[in-house]
Scaffold this motif. Structure first.
Motif, short mmCIF file in Angstrom:
data_model
loop_
_atom_site.label_atom_id
_atom_site.label_comp_id
_atom_site.label_asym_id
_atom_site.label_seq_id
_atom_site.Cartn_x
_atom_site.Cartn_y
_atom_site.Cartn_z
N ILE A 1 73.00 33.81 2.25
CA ILE A 1 73.01 33.87 3.71
C ILE A 1 74.29 33.21 4.25
N GLY A 2 74.66 32.07 3.67
CA GLY A 2 75.89 31.41 4.08
C GLY A 2 77.10 32.30 3.88
N ALA A 3 77.12 33.05 2.77
CA ALA A 3 78.23 33.96 2.50
C ALA A 3 78.30 35.06 3.55
N VAL A 4 77.14 35.59 3.93
CA VAL A 4 77.12 36.65 4.96
C VAL A 4 77.65 36.11 6.29
N VAL A 5 77.20 34.92 6.68
CA VAL A 5 77.67 34.32 7.94
C VAL A 5 79.18 34.08 7.88
N ALA A 6 79.67 33.59 6.74
CA ALA A 6 81.10 33.34 6.60
C ALA A 6 81.91 34.63 6.69
N ILE A 7 81.41 35.69 6.08
CA ILE A 7 82.11 36.98 6.13
C ILE A 7 82.15 37.51 7.55
N LEU B 1 86.07 36.51 1.27
CA LEU B 1 85.37 37.22 0.19
C LEU B 1 85.53 36.49 -1.14
N ILE B 2 86.74 35.97 -1.40
CA ILE B 2 86.96 35.21 -2.64
C ILE B 2 86.09 33.96 -2.66
N VAL B 3 86.02 33.26 -1.55
CA VAL B 3 85.21 32.03 -1.49
C VAL B 3 83.73 32.36 -1.63
N ALA B 4 83.27 33.42 -0.95
CA ALA B 4 81.86 33.80 -1.04
C ALA B 4 81.47 34.10 -2.49
N ALA B 5 82.31 34.88 -3.18
CA ALA B 5 82.02 35.20 -4.58
C ALA B 5 82.06 33.94 -5.44
N THR B 6 83.03 33.06 -5.18
CA THR B 6 83.16 31.82 -5.94
C THR B 6 81.93 30.94 -5.78
N TYR B 7 81.48 30.76 -4.55
CA TYR B 7 80.33 29.89 -4.30
C TYR B 7 79.06 30.44 -4.95
N LEU B 8 78.86 31.74 -4.88
CA LEU B 8 77.66 32.33 -5.49
C LEU B 8 77.69 32.18 -7.01
N LEU B 9 78.85 32.44 -7.61
CA LEU B 9 78.96 32.31 -9.06
C LEU B 9 78.82 30.86 -9.51
N VAL B 10 79.38 29.92 -8.75
CA VAL B 10 79.27 28.51 -9.11
C VAL B 10 77.82 28.05 -9.08
N ASN B 11 77.08 28.44 -8.06
CA ASN B 11 75.68 28.05 -7.97
C ASN B 11 74.84 28.69 -9.06
N LEU B 12 75.19 29.92 -9.42
CA LEU B 12 74.52 30.56 -10.54
C LEU B 12 74.77 29.78 -11.83
N ALA B 13 76.01 29.32 -11.99
CA ALA B 13 76.34 28.51 -13.17
C ALA B 13 75.58 27.19 -13.18
N TYR B 14 75.51 26.53 -12.04
CA TYR B 14 74.76 25.27 -11.95
C TYR B 14 73.30 25.48 -12.36
N LEU B 15 72.71 26.51 -11.81
CA LEU B 15 71.28 26.75 -12.08
C LEU B 15 71.04 27.11 -13.54
N ARG B 16 71.95 27.86 -14.14
CA ARG B 16 71.77 28.23 -15.55
C ARG B 16 71.90 27.01 -16.45
N ALA B 17 72.81 26.11 -16.10
CA ALA B 17 73.05 24.94 -16.95
C ALA B 17 72.01 23.85 -16.75
N LEU B 18 71.63 23.62 -15.48
CA LEU B 18 70.81 22.46 -15.14
C LEU B 18 69.39 22.79 -14.74
N GLY B 19 69.13 24.04 -14.34
CA GLY B 19 67.85 24.37 -13.73
C GLY B 19 67.78 23.81 -12.33
N VAL B 20 66.83 24.26 -11.56
CA VAL B 20 66.78 23.80 -10.17
C VAL B 20 66.44 22.31 -10.08
N GLU B 21 65.59 21.83 -11.00
CA GLU B 21 65.26 20.40 -10.98
C GLU B 21 66.47 19.54 -11.33
N GLY B 22 67.21 19.96 -12.37
CA GLY B 22 68.40 19.21 -12.76
C GLY B 22 69.47 19.25 -11.69
#
Length: 485
Positions: free
Chosen positions: A78-84, A269-290
């Motif tokens: 949603i943040g990415a859509v608002v930013a775009i 668009l570059i920032v939106a893609a970056t933020y989404l990919l970074v959060n995906l990486a965080y969740l894969r590595a740490l899980g939502v609890e981590g």
């Protein structure tokens, strides 16, 4: 600032230099900005102006507030859509008014000099200068740790960073922008390593088990989900803020009516893609609890895949990110004060551009002096908290100028003249204004005391504006009496 009005073969040039009126066309022309930046530098200004330290800190807060991985990704989506949408709005504004000063110019043209001055006042007094001091301290703290220096040396490092980056920007927009370009590419490279490692590698190191201070409680039911998502969007939207500053350097872009909109859209668009990919990486590595429990999710993610070397690498990326962001804020904000001074609403010396470097030297130095004062007194964090909501007030107000400028330009030119249009206007523009107001309301509710103090600081700008406006009026020449035969 110079304004040219052509009528047949007659060209009148008006420049505010402490006296007002038409210049002799044969007189030496005033120094203007040099259009030296292309699409790549413009895009890097947008990216560097958005990605600071937020993406390395805010994801933990977002995960805490929504409690599940899908809702965490939804909040960033949603943040990415608002930013775009915001990027498109500012792209059209930049195409309509490709002038130095950006937001200041749009507010002045649509709503008058008072709201425009209050924006510049808040920027100079706290918003930009406070951000410069705060980001310099953040970058200095990471840099001190990276170099094995004692934490008490961070302040001296921060002072050095502000002085050096201000000097680089004084020497020329090419030097300042190139420095920012290099740092932005370095930060994107570090983030790319993080994302690739998380998406293609298997975990190689285990993190210590960390228990969140507050156990995650996923929202139950539609109403609870809406409330949780609303709370999460505040840090998300703050992390996406910053692209608007690029409009302030419009006159230093080649073919700004075309280059600025393209840079804005590409950068967001570059920032939106970056933020989404970074959060995906965080969740894969740490899980939502981590993720919710982590105070340094980027470092923890890199440790999981690359061990201690990964922590060091991402720390270098964070240093590059914060210093690059710092340089962009220094470069772009000074153009606002210069535009304000050129209108006779601020210290006249700030209106001048250096004849060789074509940069607002006095505006840059004054901005650096205020930032250093805030840094040395340690007041920047508190003051910045006071006016952090004001940034989004001006976001929303600036988006509203699009309604006024579209109508005015259509009347003036007998039809639409802008090559760049915000898609879905007026609905998308209204959606962006609503998002901005949501952040403002959320900030006020979360800390009404800070909001009240911030509002008081803005109100203090009104008598200052009245002084400068009266001084400007007094310096205007009296109208000439009609000629008599």
């Amino acid at each position: 600032m110079v304004r040219k009005v052509e009528e047949g073969s007659l060209v009148a040039v008006e420049m505010y230099t402490g006296h007002f009126g038409a210049m002799d066309i044969h007189a030496p022309q005033p120094v203007g900005y040099a259009a030296r930046l292309g699409l790549f530098s413009g895009t890097m200004l947008v990216v560097g102006g958005i990605i600071g330290s937020g993406i390395f800190l805010s994801p933990s807060v977002v995960a805490q507030r929504v409690g599940t991985a899908p809702l965490t990704m939804a909040a960033w989506g949603i943040g990415a859509v608002v930013a775009i949408i915001g990027g498109f709005v500012y792209a059209e504004l930049g195409a309509r008014r490709p002038q130095a000063g950006g937001t200041y110019v749009y507010l002045r043209e649509a709503f008058g000099t008072l709201p425009a001055f209050l924006y510049g006042w808040a920027l100079f007094l706290i918003m930009a200068t406070g951000a410069i001091a705060a980001v310099a301290m953040t970058g200095a703290s990471y840099l001190a740790a990276l170099l094995g220096m004692a934490p008490e040396h961070a302040r001296a490092i921060a002072i050095t960073l502000i002085v050096i980056l201000t000097l680089l920007n004084v020497l020329g927009v090419n030097i300042g922008a190139t420095t920012g370009n290099v740092l932005t590419v370095l930060k994107l490279s570090a983030i790319a390593v993080l994302v690739v490692a998380a998406l293609i590698m298997a975990p190689a190191h285990a993190l210590p088990v960390v228990t969140a201070v507050t156990p995650l409680v996923p929202p139950l039911g539609g109403t609870a989900t809406v409330v949780a998502m609303g709370a999460a969007l505040v840090p998300v939207l703050f992390s996406f803020g910053g692209w608007q500053q690029t409009n302030a350097v419009a006159e230093e872009l080649r073919d700004p009516a075309r280059t600025l909109p393209r840079a804005l859209i590409l950068g967001v668009l570059i920032v939106a893609a970056t933020y989404l990919l970074v959060n995906l990486a965080y969740l894969r590595a740490l899980g939502v609890e981590g993720l919710a429990a982590s105070s340094a999710p980027a470092a923890d993610t890199m440790f999981v895949y690359l061990g201690p070397a990964g922590r060091t690498l991402i720390t270098c990326g964070i240093v590059a990110s914060t210093i690059g962001f710092l340089g962009m804020v220094i470069l772009m904000s000074a153009r606002v004060y210069q535009a304000m001074a050129a209108d006779g609403l601020f210290f006249q010396s700030m209106a001048a551009l250096h004849p060789t470097t074509r940069t607002p030297v006095v505006a840059l130095v004054a901005q650096g002096a205020v930032a250093l004062a805030l840094l040395l007194t340690g007041t920047y964090g508190q003051l910045l908290d006071y006016v952090v909501f004001a940034d989004w007030i001006f976001f929303g107000a600036t988006a509203a100028t699009l309604f006024v400028l579209r109508k005015r330009d259509a009347q003036r030119h007998g039809g639409e003249s802008s090559l760049t249009k915000a898609p879905g206007h007026p609905f998308t523009t209204l959606l962006f204004i609503a998002a901005a107001m949501y952040v403002v309301v959320g900030s006020i509710i979360s800390n009404p005391g800070n909001a009240a103090r911030g509002a008081a600081l803005l109100v203090l700008g009104v008598p200052v504006y009245l002084y400068w406006n009266a001084r400007r009026a007094a310096l205007r020449p009296a109208p000439r009496p009609p000629a008599t035969s």
